[in-house]
Design an enzyme around this catalytic site. Structure first.
Site, PDB file in Angstrom:
ATOM      1  CG  HIS A 163      -1.673  -1.227   1.459  1.00  0.00           C
ATOM      2  ND1 HIS A 163      -2.888  -1.510   0.890  1.00  0.00           N
ATOM      3  CD2 HIS A 163      -1.323  -2.321   2.190  1.00  0.00           C
ATOM      4  CE1 HIS A 163      -3.277  -2.727   1.294  1.00  0.00           C
ATOM      5  NE2 HIS A 163      -2.335  -3.237   2.073  1.00  0.00           N
ATOM      6  CB  SER A 284      11.760  23.947 -14.175  1.00  0.00           C
ATOM      7  OG  SER A 284      10.975  25.120 -14.202  1.00  0.00           O
ATOM      8  CE  LYS A 290      10.341  20.544 -10.116  1.00  0.00           C
ATOM      9  NZ  LYS A 290       9.090  21.057 -10.669  1.00  0.00           N
ATOM     10  CD  GLU A 297       7.591  13.324 -14.861  1.00  0.00           C
ATOM     11  OE1 GLU A 297       6.877  13.831 -13.998  1.00  0.00           O
ATOM     12  OE2 GLU A 297       8.317  14.000 -15.615  1.00  0.00           O
ATOM     13  CD  GLN A 329      -2.710  -0.351 -47.159  1.00  0.00           C
ATOM     14  OE1 GLN A 329      -2.354  -1.058 -48.105  1.00  0.00           O
ATOM     15  NE2 GLN A 329      -3.229   0.838 -47.329  1.00  0.00           N
TER      16      GLN A 329
HETATM   17  N1  ARG Z   1      -0.484  -2.808 -48.852  1.00  0.00           N
HETATM   18  C1  ARG Z   1      -1.255  -3.995 -48.645  1.00  0.00           C
HETATM   19  C2  ARG Z   1      -1.324  -4.299 -47.138  1.00  0.00           C
HETATM   20  O1  ARG Z   1      -0.553  -3.756 -46.462  1.00  0.00           O
HETATM   21  C3  ARG Z   1      -0.629  -5.139 -49.354  1.00  0.00           C
HETATM   22  C4  ARG Z   1      -1.586  -6.210 -49.742  1.00  0.00           C
HETATM   23  C5  ARG Z   1      -2.534  -5.701 -50.759  1.00  0.00           C
HETATM   24  N2  ARG Z   1      -3.365  -6.735 -51.222  1.00  0.00           N
HETATM   25  C6  ARG Z   1      -4.468  -6.487 -51.964  1.00  0.00           C
HETATM   26  N3  ARG Z   1      -5.171  -7.485 -52.295  1.00  0.00           N
HETATM   27  N4  ARG Z   1      -4.805  -5.286 -52.312  1.00  0.00           N
HETATM   28  O2  ARG Z   1      -2.132  -5.054 -46.687  1.00  0.00           O
END
Ligand code: ARG
Length: 471
Positions: A163, A284, A290, A297, A329
């Site tokens: 604690h 600071s 300081k 942090e 993606q």
């Molecule tokens: N830039 C795409 C990704 O990062 C690569 C794969 C794209 N595939 C597709 N069928 N358009 O996922």
């Protein structure tokens, strides 16, 4: 309406009349962040081309041209001479287009029996495997610094807290050694995740495999993967390996953040247990006195980002139908920032531990103020005077109250005063009240006694392989 003045894609534009709109290009393009994968992408393409040649799907001449072209592109990108194009969407199409410029016709055969879907899954796996190997090195370095400081401080006493109130005397070495274990488990988590990363999706093609006579075992072997993934649909769709990485990273960042918080507390002028070096503090602009623990942090705060990335990845995957969807993606930026954030957090923590100055007197003074041997006194009353633990607890509590009244440490009380509370106590009680004795008495396996901590540290050095010569 968004403008639509783009050229058709030379890679997939066959069935289109025009190119995509500016807006489409903007939302669709990933090159600004996935260019970081260029090395992995080239490595994957070289392995794929070699396999195509071995399987007589392309000629040895084509393979030679492709390999040399890819190596040239690697050099260009590494040297900063490559001009990435947003129109070419991603790293795969940027590289393939450049390959065409460099070697012509054979470049167009590289993508035989492959899709960007298995290509990107391969790239991310190669990338994360490499990052985990570097992480292991960094985490081991942190363990080594913790180990050195712990070994030097098995007799440096401080309050052990529950604690955040003084509980029992422990050594500073014992406290630091707790983090050697936590970091050790982080390393194990990453290694465990590495096993599932290290499987090859290459050759899964778009989702269903291919009719070309490819050899997925060969590409897996060439890329150092343990095996080809046995289901093509799974190979292109799954990102649980990335989620595992982000999860291990989150836990690791949380560990770092707990230590960072302790560093912030220890370095306050109230505690003054440690001083951070100028390397990891800032001043600071208004208060000249300081010395702020900004690095600690920030390490304390960084898990916010990393947990956020875990949540992003989990949310992207949740409910996503098989196989590939462009949603995937969106896995990259969270992963890349997780890597970057974790790396700098570990490095900053390692530096802070390495440079930290320890103020043993302040730790001892704080300890004495907190009457940390009250439990030892109660135990002693049970063993020596045959009291029940509840009675012993009560008597010890009264002696603590007396010490508070006298503004004294327990071990500085007069025997006569102690005897007014419990007449059967004699001089031997002082052995119990002494904080050094109390610390060393806790010699059970994993306890804080100096000899025990030293034993465990020796064993930890072997278990975590901390004696290797690499830095
Ligand atoms: N830039 C795409 C990704 O990062 C690569 C794969 C794209 N595939 C597709 N069928 N358009 O996922």
């Amino acid at each position: 309406m968004s403008k639509k003045n783009k050229q058709k894609s030379s890679i997939w534009g066959g069935r289109f009349k025009t190119g995509p709109s500016d807006l489409m290009q903007e939302i669709n393009s990933s090159i600004s962040f996935d260019k970081i994968l260029y090395s992995e992408d080239i490595e994957g393409s070289k392995a794929h081309a070699k396999m195509l040649a071995t399987q007589k799907i392309i000629t040895p001449e084509d393979f030679k041209a492709i390999k040399q072209g890819l190596e040239k592109i690697h050099e260009e990108i590494a040297a900063g001479h490559f001009s990435f194009s947003v129109e070419l969407e991603d790293i795969h199409m940027n590289i393939e287009t450049r390959l065409s410029e460099l070697i012509g016709e054979p470049a167009k055969r590289l993508h035989t029996a492959r899709s960007r879907n298995d290509q990107i899954a391969t790239d991310i796996r190669l990338y994360l495997r490499n990052q985990i190997d570097q992480l292991d090195f960094l985490l081991k370095k942190l363990q080594k610094e913790l180990w050195k400081k712990a070994e030097k401080n098995t007799l440096t006493l401080m309050p052990g807290y529950t604690h955040l109130q003084t509980a029992q005397p422990i050594s500073f070495g014992f406290h630091l050694a707790a983090y050697i274990e936590m970091v050790g488990r982080d390393r194990e988590r990453f290694q465990d995740c590495r096993k599932r990363i290290n499987e090859s999706p290459l050759g899964a093609a778009a989702l269903a495999g291919t009719s070309f006579p490819i050899d997925r075992h060969l590409t897996a072997k060439l890329l150092g993967f343990d095996r080809p993934m046995p289901n093509a649909l799974d190979a292109v769709s799954s990102r649980d390996f990335a989620l595992e990485f982000a999860s291990a990273a989150t836990i690791c960042a949380i560990h770092l953040s707990r230590l960072a918080e302790e560093i912030v507390i220890w370095s306050t002028d109230r505690f003054n247990f440690i001083q951070l070096s100028d390397n990891f503090t800032t001043g600071s602009s208004i208060m000249p006195q300081k010395k702020n623990p900004d690095a600690a942090e920030l390490v304390r705060a960084k898990p916010g980002r990393i947990m956020g990335h875990f949540t992003s990845l989990a949310t992207i995957l949740k409910g996503l139908p098989l196989a590939y969807g462009k949603d995937l993606q969106e896995d990259k930026e969270p992963l890349f920032d997780t890597q970057k954030t974790l790396f700098i957090s570990i490095a900053a923590m390692t530096g802070m531990i390495e440079d930290m100055h320890i103020n043993a007197t302040a730790m001892r003074n704080a300890l004495q103020r907190g009457h940390p041997t009250a439990t030892d006194l109660a135990d002693f009353l049970v063993v020596k005077l045959g009291k029940t633990f509840r009675d012993a607890h009560h008597i010890s509590g009264k002696i603590v109250a007396l010490a508070d009244e006298n503004k004294s440490a327990l071990e500085d009380l007069n025997l006569a005063d102690i005897q007014k509370i419990e007449p059967k106590l004699d001089q031997s009680v002082y052995n119990i009240l002494k904080i050094d004795n109390a610390c060393n008495a806790r010699s059970s396996f994993g306890g804080t006694a100096s000899a025990q901590v030293k034993e465990r540290l020796k064993e930890a050095a072997v278990r975590f392989d901390l004696d290797d010569k690499e830095n």
